[in-house]
Structures are given as C-alpha cells and as structure tokens.
Design a protein around this motif. Sequence first.
Motif, PDB file in Angstrom:
ATOM      1  N   MET A 168     -11.019 -26.436 -33.523  1.00 42.79           N
ATOM      2  CA  MET A 168     -11.974 -27.346 -34.159  1.00 42.79           C
ATOM      3  C   MET A 168     -12.343 -26.765 -35.516  1.00 42.79           C
ATOM      4  N   ASP A 169     -11.724 -27.284 -36.554  1.00 42.61           N
ATOM      5  CA  ASP A 169     -11.942 -26.737 -37.889  1.00 42.61           C
ATOM      6  C   ASP A 169     -12.980 -27.600 -38.611  1.00 42.61           C
ATOM      7  N   VAL A 170     -14.238 -27.378 -38.300  1.00 45.25           N
ATOM      8  CA  VAL A 170     -15.272 -28.298 -38.792  1.00 45.25           C
ATOM      9  C   VAL A 170     -15.757 -27.966 -40.202  1.00 45.25           C
ATOM     10  N   PHE A 171     -15.388 -26.809 -40.727  1.00 42.76           N
ATOM     11  CA  PHE A 171     -15.828 -26.482 -42.090  1.00 42.76           C
ATOM     12  C   PHE A 171     -14.793 -26.903 -43.131  1.00 42.76           C
ATOM     13  N   HIS A 172     -13.537 -26.626 -42.843  1.00 45.05           N
ATOM     14  CA  HIS A 172     -12.501 -26.974 -43.826  1.00 45.05           C
ATOM     15  C   HIS A 172     -12.172 -28.456 -43.793  1.00 45.05           C
ATOM     16  N   SER A 173     -12.288 -29.070 -42.627  1.00 46.78           N
ATOM     17  CA  SER A 173     -11.994 -30.505 -42.498  1.00 46.78           C
ATOM     18  C   SER A 173     -13.125 -31.145 -41.710  1.00 46.78           C
ATOM     19  N   PRO A 174     -14.240 -31.448 -42.365  1.00 45.72           N
ATOM     20  CA  PRO A 174     -15.438 -31.868 -41.610  1.00 45.72           C
ATOM     21  C   PRO A 174     -15.239 -33.132 -40.793  1.00 45.72           C
ATOM     22  N   CYS A 175     -15.812 -33.109 -39.600  1.00 48.17           N
ATOM     23  CA  CYS A 175     -15.818 -34.286 -38.720  1.00 48.17           C
ATOM     24  C   CYS A 175     -16.814 -35.300 -39.293  1.00 48.17           C
TER      25      CYS A 175
END
Lengths: 309, 187
Positions: B7-14
């Motif tokens: 879950m890459d929520v900083f580089h590719s925000p949800c």
Amino acid sequence: MPDYIFFYGLGIHELGKPWGVAIATYLFLGGLAGGAYLAGYFMSLLKTKTEFTRSVENFGVISSGIILITGLMSLILDHPNVIYAVFNPFLFRNLYSWLALGSWIILLFLLFWFVLVMDLRGYIKIPGKWKLITGSVNAFFAFMVILYTALLLRDARFVPLWTSNAIPPLFIVSGISTGLAACLIYGILKVRGSDVRIKKADVSLIAIELLLVGYFLWDLGNISSSADYSFVRAGAGASLSFMISGTFSTMFLAGFVGVGLVLPLIFYSISFFRKTEIVEILSAISVLAGGYIFRVVIIAAAAKAIVLP
Amino acid sequence: MPLKFLMDVFHSPCIKCKGCEAICKNQNDTPEGVFRIRVVTINEGQEGQINIPMPCLHCNDPPCMKVCPTGAIYKRSEDGVVLVTKDICIGCGYCATACPFGAPQFRAKGAFGLDGKMDKCTFCVQPYNPEDASGNEIFRDPKSRCSMICPTGTINFGEQADLAKKLRERAAEKMAAGTLESIFIFF
C-alpha cells in the motif's frame, strides 16, 4: 500523524467484530465460578468448622459449575456457532491459542466438579483421601479458569490495554474476591450468621485489588508514553483516557473503584465493629457489582491503533 | 515466493474512490456488512488527511492464525496466502481481536449473535461461499482485483521481492526529485 484508532466493545468499532457485554459476562462468571470453588475448597480445609463454613463449603463447590455453565450460555448466545465446539470439543486443537487451552481447562474443571457434586449429593462415595485429592486438583483447575479469562485477552497483543501486566493478577484477585462475596451472601442468608475469616480475606483481597488498580493505571500510562511503537502508545493512551476521563470513566471510577472496591471496604469495616447482616450483604453485593463492571470496562475500553511505520 | 500487498499511500495517494471495495464485493460475492477491503481515513478533514485501503495483509506470522482455537486459519506454504477453512470456523471472533488491521469480518445476524464464519481477503483465491454447486472447495489463482482496478496505483499486488524493488525505484525517483516524504509499506 495521529494513529487511526479501532475501538472494540459496546458498539464503538470501525473494522472487524466487537466483543461486547456478553463476553464481559462470560469473563465475569468464569472468574466468579473459579472464585466460588476456591472459597468452598478453602472452607473445606479449615480445621475449626462451623455451620456457616460447612454450608459455604457446599455452596462454593456446587454453585461454581452452575455459574460457569451460565457463563458459557452467555458466550453461546453471543456466538451461536460455538455450540458446534461444545458437541465436538476436538475442534479445539490449536493449543497455542488460549481460547482452545481454556476450553480444555473448563472441560476438565466441569468433569471434576461433576464427580464432586455427585459425592456431595450422595450419589457416589469418594473415600476421604481421594476426595481431598480430587478437590485439590479441581482447585488448580478453578485457579486456571480464572487465569484463563485474563490470558484470553492477553493473546490479543495489539490491544495494549489487555497486554498490561496488571491484568492477570487483577483478574485472579477480583475472581477470588467475587467468589468469596457470593459465598458470604449465601452463608448469611442460609444460616443467618457469618465468618469473620471470610470478611478478613475479602478485605485483604480488596486492598490488594486497589493497589493493583493503581499499578494498572501506572502501567497503562507508562505504555502510552514510552512504548516502542506509536500504535501501541496511541492504543494505550486511548484506553487510558476512556477510563479516566472519557466515555467509560464513570463506570471505571465510580462503578468499579467506588462501588466495587471503596464501598465494600467501608461496609466491611463497619461490619467489624457493628454486626449487621444487611451491611455485610451490601458489601458483598458491591464486590460482585464492581467485579462485573470491571470486566465490562476492560472489554469496552479496549482500543487498538492501526499499525503505522 | 510469498505474495503480498504493497500500500503505497504517500507516493501514489489513495483518492477514496472505493473502486477496490466495489470490485471486491463483485468478485467475491460478499454479503452486506462484510468488507474484505475497506478504505479508512486518518486525520479526516484536517491537514495531513490520508486514505489507506485496508485488506488482510497476509502477515508472515499471522496473529489471527496463532489465536484461532480450531486451527481454521492457515497459511499456504507455496504462496503465503492466509485462508480460512470455514467448515471448522466457530465464529468466536478471537481473530478479530488479534488482527492489527481489522481484517476478519463477520456478518451480523439479528439481535443476538453473528453469522459465525469469519471472512477475509484471500487475494481473490476464494469467494465468500468457498464451495461450488457440487460441494467442492473453490481455489482460484491468486490475482487481487482491487489492485487491478486501483486508478492511482496505491494498491500493488505481487511477489514480495518484486514489490520491494518497485518501491525502491519509486522512492529513488522521489528522492532524485527531492520530494521523498516517507516510505509507507505494508508487507
């Protein structure tokens, strides 16, 4: 960044399934059953016996199994599928789980309890020495039943409230204290008398419980300020604020500490100087109410935070 | 190699479109109230608000598996997928208290009690009802639909080593551009 908090118990929850009042009832009745048995067992070991000690001895042993079965009914009412495990206990095969271990402990306790009750009711006759051995073995299982209700919670290692080192001793002391209180009520109503030894034992346990509550709050405060991981600090802090100043503070401070610990201490103290049955019964009822409220708060205030790096 | 979510929520925000929740329900036929993946929001309405899709993360040492009294929860050795044998699940809810992510789900059923069987993300290996019409257990290829539909690339699915490599590349890009905030990874 504040951590996302998951709350469990009494309907406040975001994800997953809460454990609520029914589980708190199960934990309380488990502790009460173990405590009542131990109270009866210790009465049987006394050298100087009175009519009161004899009636309490029988009541403690006989009621313990009935109380425990009532607790199991509460669990099954809340989680109906558990009934499959009752008919097929070998489903409980993961002995790394305290729920499975505890179920086996309960089963063994109930088996020994059944034999002892058959003897007490005169259906079978156990020779004196073997009766003492059977009773002692079951006293161990009774103690384990109380301990299991605490270790069951401790397995949920992401709920900081339940992993406090104070929880197992608090559950043990509270369980035995409630068991003594139940026996005291029965004894007073049955033989219109009481035994100062029971009252002294219960006062001592309540005093220890008060110290443990202090340690519990200190431990939780310590976890909330200095645990290694932020999600542990956040979960412990949320639980602590729930109990001290938040939603469940009235239940914890007024209900458990006030009604369950301080009030019985006052009532018992009065009863030492001025013997009145009603005061003794009130103090024992306060202990029982406090023990139940304590379990409800422990389930209700359990919070855990999302694991963040 | 173990399969994992990243879950890459900083580089590719949800962006909380909830496409993952919708396609998961569609793919796995989960009933009302059961979410194998759910988007939760931290700091809602405040500075630093962040959305995180929360499925089961198929832990290397799953706490739910340790506490399950019947041993209904198991981890497949070949790909590390954590599954539930619903036949022997007694619905005690112990796994839900043990899981740090709130992954185990139970269907509510009336005033008392719940439906009993625990349900959770299976990387789309098993639907909610894990048996077909003839009673055989269904085992599909692990291929998470939520990661396929995620429009921002927040949810990534694959082998652990590949995902780690992907994250390192993304972090290196951000670092070169001077915009690396933090690394947020769920394995």
